[in-house]
Design an enzyme around this catalytic site. Sequence first.
Site, PDB file in Angstrom:
ATOM      1  N   GLU A 153       0.528  -8.318  12.915  1.00  0.00           N
ATOM      2  CA  GLU A 153      -0.719  -8.011  12.201  1.00  0.00           C
ATOM      3  C   GLU A 153      -1.486  -9.285  11.827  1.00  0.00           C
ATOM      4  O   GLU A 153      -1.732  -9.569  10.652  1.00  0.00           O
ATOM      5  CB  GLU A 153      -0.422  -7.171  10.956  1.00  0.00           C
ATOM      6  CG  GLU A 153       0.148  -5.803  11.279  1.00  0.00           C
ATOM      7  CD  GLU A 153       0.518  -4.985  10.052  1.00  0.00           C
ATOM      8  OE1 GLU A 153       0.737  -3.782  10.206  1.00  0.00           O
ATOM      9  OE2 GLU A 153       0.610  -5.566   8.935  1.00  0.00           O
ATOM     10  N   GLU A 306       3.658   0.965  15.089  1.00  0.00           N
ATOM     11  CA  GLU A 306       4.149   1.431  13.794  1.00  0.00           C
ATOM     12  C   GLU A 306       3.446   2.721  13.390  1.00  0.00           C
ATOM     13  O   GLU A 306       2.220   2.817  13.478  1.00  0.00           O
ATOM     14  CB  GLU A 306       3.896   0.388  12.699  1.00  0.00           C
ATOM     15  CG  GLU A 306       4.660  -0.905  12.836  1.00  0.00           C
ATOM     16  CD  GLU A 306       4.396  -1.848  11.669  1.00  0.00           C
ATOM     17  OE1 GLU A 306       3.944  -1.365  10.600  1.00  0.00           O
ATOM     18  OE2 GLU A 306       4.612  -3.053  11.820  1.00  0.00           O
ATOM     19  N   GLU A 354       9.376  -3.241   0.519  1.00  0.00           N
ATOM     20  CA  GLU A 354       9.104  -1.996   1.242  1.00  0.00           C
ATOM     21  C   GLU A 354      10.281  -1.017   1.191  1.00  0.00           C
ATOM     22  O   GLU A 354      10.434  -0.170   2.064  1.00  0.00           O
ATOM     23  CB  GLU A 354       8.728  -2.317   2.694  1.00  0.00           C
ATOM     24  CG  GLU A 354       7.403  -3.054   2.786  1.00  0.00           C
ATOM     25  CD  GLU A 354       6.979  -3.377   4.212  1.00  0.00           C
ATOM     26  OE1 GLU A 354       5.812  -3.128   4.555  1.00  0.00           O
ATOM     27  OE2 GLU A 354       7.808  -3.891   4.977  1.00  0.00           O
TER      28      GLU A 354
END
Length: 650
Positions: A153, A306, A354
């Site tokens: 990303e 993802e 996360e």
Amino acid sequence: MPSLADATRGRILFGGDYNPEQWPEETWAEDVRLMKEAGVTTVTVGVFSWARLEPAPGKRDFGWLRRLLDLLHTGGVEVCLATPTASPPPWLGRLHPGTLPVTADGTTLWWGSRNQYCPSSADYRRYAGALVADLAAEFADHPAVVMWHVNNEYGPVCHCEETAERFRGWLRDRHRTLEGLNSAWGTAFWSQGHGSWETVIPPRSAPYLPNPAAVLDFRRFCSDVLLECFTAERDLIRLHRPDAPVTTNFMTLHPHVDCWSFAAAEDFVSLDSYPDPADPRAAVYASLGQDVARSVGGGRPWMLMEMAAGAVNWRPVNRAKPAERLRLEALQSVARGADAIHFFQWRASRSGAEKFHSAMLPHAGPDTPQHRAVRELGRELGRLGEAVGGEVAADVAVVLDWPNWWALEQRGRPSERVELPELLLAWHGALWDEHLTVDYVRPDADLRRYRMVTVPNLYLADDPAVANLVAYAAGGGTLVCGFLTGVADGNDTVREGGMDARLRALLGVHPLEWRPLGEESAPLTGLDGAATLWSEALRVEAGTEVLARLADGTPAVTRRGRACYLATLPDPALLRRLLGGAAAAAGVRPEVEGLPDGVEAVRRGGLLFVLNHTGAAVRIASGAGRHEVLTGRELPPDAELGPYDAWVLR
């Protein structure tokens, strides 16, 4: 040139991010066993493993990774091997503080999260390159490795002195001289003229609005410098494994880099997609990202790198995702060109930022509805081999340009409420509601194959872009332009007259004054609907038809031949009618006529995907003798498609 097909080999790849460094090795064998039971073909390994692979400067710990790859290979699971350069270890920032990014106000961003790197830092590039070179040399020939994933990303931005020096070099290449830079940036305004390259700096915190042309060039530079980082790692991999495809991942509506430029440097495009289960328009949002991913990759198959098996962890309220929505999102991606479906992640993390992000294997274990849904999806994707490599046909194009996005949303404009994602979602949603599949195109793309081209916004329109749109319309194409298009050139300098003269002649209009709206809407006459977000004092030239006006008589929607101009954002129902009517007049038809709202039909190769995104069963005329691939049954001429259900018809 390698492609995703080298890894798929006629299969839809299925799997997710696998982060085994978070777990004791005795867990790995159980993971591989459960992966095989779930139909997992491929996992992405190593995305955030730099500290484990290089625990101290120059020290390599590859043994654990080799043991893992051997185990996966023995278990029949293939690997997308990642470079871990998105998250440097703490020791790099401590020993080399210049690798840490600096914000516009001079704040250093420290380790303790991720993305704590300056893309311009020579030290960062040196350490990253050395590790990637050794990683590629060590594992290029490992039989488990079928493709590579670089970084993650891309998007970090830095305003430090090292960045400033590299920015100056980039500007010299673009503008050649200080005179050229001063002219392009309009530095006569506010006494900003540069008499020396040493005074040219990245846009930093300032007393008031920064120079918009400088900000635009810095956004271009940031994208280019990240692309340099990507291609450097890609080329190191290719030295050792030239036949393995290399990718990196974008996000839906990813503003950080010019995805057209990045996609041209990748062997295939990858996308991270996280539609909100609480959003009634989640399917529209997801389809927009999917169509962009396919389009920036030149129509080639792409990878869903993802998606979430359930809830994410970063929204204010993280709604759980029903199992049927999980399946529908995956099938929607395949319908729109994906040949690989991966989740973040395989096993839910027990610690870290996360730990509340869902996973294919949740905290509660394999005997759960969520994991059963994952296993069922793996079985269904295994039946869709004939979709692999299939092209998605579209007769409608939507113009999308990243520099335009960066220029449009700066401060100091008529309205800070005008944001490109909102416009794209509105226009894309109107076409989606009309059951029309679209491609996204660059402003200078060859448009001749499309029956209709739409321009939700092209505020920043350089000369090649304007000439291309005019030529398309002159050749008989249907063109629909949104407001504030053609206002500025490629340097963000307002065109003489407030809109490019060639576009004014084509559209038969001349905006005299921009009159943005606030939260209110304004009723329209001539068409049933309302204006939102924007309006203009619009002079209409002879031969231009006014389709809708504001209450005071001001034109809001016009048509001249096959070219339309929307001087506002019509309410959703009216925008749908306008774009649907223009498409029908251009000869564009849905794949299936008469579909209910919320049901999409997308043709990919020889398969027709019909997806019901509503909570109610719908009856659809499927046609006699249609074979449904997922179940193997023949559908009657009139069949019922259940809520959140899907058909794949041959």
